[in-house]
Design a protein around this motif. Structure first.
Motif, PDB file in Angstrom:
ATOM      1  N   PHE A  94       0.827  -1.212   0.000  1.00 10.35           N
ATOM      2  CA  PHE A  94       0.000   0.000   0.000  1.00 10.35           C
ATOM      3  C   PHE A  94       0.859   1.258   0.000  1.00 10.35           C
ATOM      4  CE2 PHE A  94      -1.312   3.316   2.994  1.00 10.35           C
ATOM      5  CZ  PHE A  94      -2.373   3.877   2.296  1.00 10.35           C
ATOM      6  N   LEU A 166      -7.100  -5.488  -1.718  1.00  6.27           N
ATOM      7  CA  LEU A 166      -5.954  -4.610  -1.465  1.00  6.27           C
ATOM      8  C   LEU A 166      -5.408  -4.038  -2.763  1.00  6.27           C
ATOM      9  CD1 LEU A 166      -3.607  -3.496   0.302  1.00  6.27           C
ATOM     10  CD2 LEU A 166      -2.454  -5.690  -0.089  1.00  6.27           C
ATOM     11  N   CYS A 170      -5.522  -0.200  -3.971  1.00  6.26           N
ATOM     12  CA  CYS A 170      -4.302   0.559  -4.281  1.00  6.26           C
ATOM     13  C   CYS A 170      -4.388   1.178  -5.672  1.00  6.26           C
ATOM     14  CB  CYS A 170      -3.080  -0.348  -4.187  1.00  6.26           C
ATOM     15  SG  CYS A 170      -2.623  -0.817  -2.508  1.00  6.26           S
ATOM     16  N   LEU A 224      -6.894  -1.371   5.802  1.00  6.44           N
ATOM     17  CA  LEU A 224      -5.656  -2.146   5.858  1.00  6.44           C
ATOM     18  C   LEU A 224      -5.671  -3.143   7.012  1.00  6.44           C
ATOM     19  CD1 LEU A 224      -2.970   0.589   5.125  1.00  6.44           C
ATOM     20  CD2 LEU A 224      -3.654  -1.299   3.629  1.00  6.44           C
TER      21      LEU A 224
END
Length: 275
Positions: A94, A166, A170, A224
């Motif tokens: 990230f 994720l 991103c 996260l």
């Protein structure tokens, strides 16, 4: 007719990336190779860097601060290290994507003003490069697990699905920040501070269960945290992933990609004027 129907239901961001997949692959390969070209160790740095950071963090938190990792307390510093490293892999993916995003268009201004170029793939290349480094670190994590636990849990095979929200998140964030970075030049400095704060608020150095109950719902607002906890479950504890996380996380990630891609395409119309 069938082709037109499929085109209508396929997200716009996916159609754009698929159309430019070969160019994106070549740019990603060039980015990865260029980072280590001319160095003595070459790609070895992609293994050595996470190992060095892991050693430093483990020494500071497990030896200096005498931190232990809940149910892995009997495993000592090594048990602490593998849990810490799993969180770092996710956070670094990230962090690398987010911190590079504000300068993506600014650093490639010639592509905006002189050449007809699919600017949207710059964010995809940045995220793909971060994924390469994350996968390299994942190999290191697997080796540590063999030493600490004697085996690698088969549930590790769930990791691509765990990371889909994720990676899509991103990518969505990279499109938004790269567009905004053209108009707000201080964004990079602000983002560096925010990312540093997020490292300590993302359950990287501790399990979420270590926090008082009154604080846990607040930290769960950080996406996260869910990714890191799920990564530890499948990669270390050998637990299956949460079905609700897979469904809701993936849906929200893909929706974020589509919305941010459309906003990027609108914002890019003014890039040439600003640059």
């Amino acid at each position: 007719m069938d082709g037109g129907w499929q085109q209508r239901i396929t997200p716009r961001f996916w159609r754009a990336l698929w159309k430019q997949r070969e160019l994106a692959w070549r740019l990603t390969l060039r980015e990865v190779q260029g980072r280590y070209r001319g160095s003595v160790l070459g790609w070895g740095w992609s293994f050595l860097t996470p190992l060095l950071m892991l050693a430093v963090y483990t020494f500071v938190f497990s030896e200096v601060f005498q931190a232990r990792w809940g149910d892995l307390e009997q495993a000592g510093p090594l048990g602490f290290a593998i849990n810490l490293f799993a969180g770092l892999i996710v956070f670094n993916l990230f962090s690398e994507s987010a911190t590079k995003a504000p300068g993506l268009i600014l650093e490639n201004a010639n592509l905006v003003t002189k050449v007809i170029f699919p600017l949207e793939i710059l964010a995809a290349v940045s995220v793909a490069t971060a994924c390469f480094h994350a996968l390299t670190s994942l190999v290191v994590l697997a080796l540590f697990e063999l030493v600490a636990q004697g085996a690698i849990p088969p549930t590790l095979l769930w990791l691509p699905l765990i990371w889909l929200p994720l990676v899509s998140g991103c990518l969505a964030l990279s499109w938004l920040l790269s567009a905004l970075g053209v108009y707000v030049r201080d964004l990079g400095q602000v983002l560096g501070t925010v990312v540093s704060m997020l490292m300590f608020l993302s359950a990287v150095f501790y399990p979420l269960s270590a926090l008082p109950l009154r604080w846990q719902p607040l930290l769960r607002l950080n996406p996260l945290v869910a990714v890191i906890e799920q990564t530890r479950d499948v990669a270390i504890k050998g637990l299956p992933p949460s079905a609700s996380y897979l469904v809701i996380g993936t849906a929200l990630g893909l929706l974020a990609c589509e919305l941010s891609f459309r906003l990027f395409q609108k914002a890019r119309r003014g890039f040439a004027d600003v640059l």
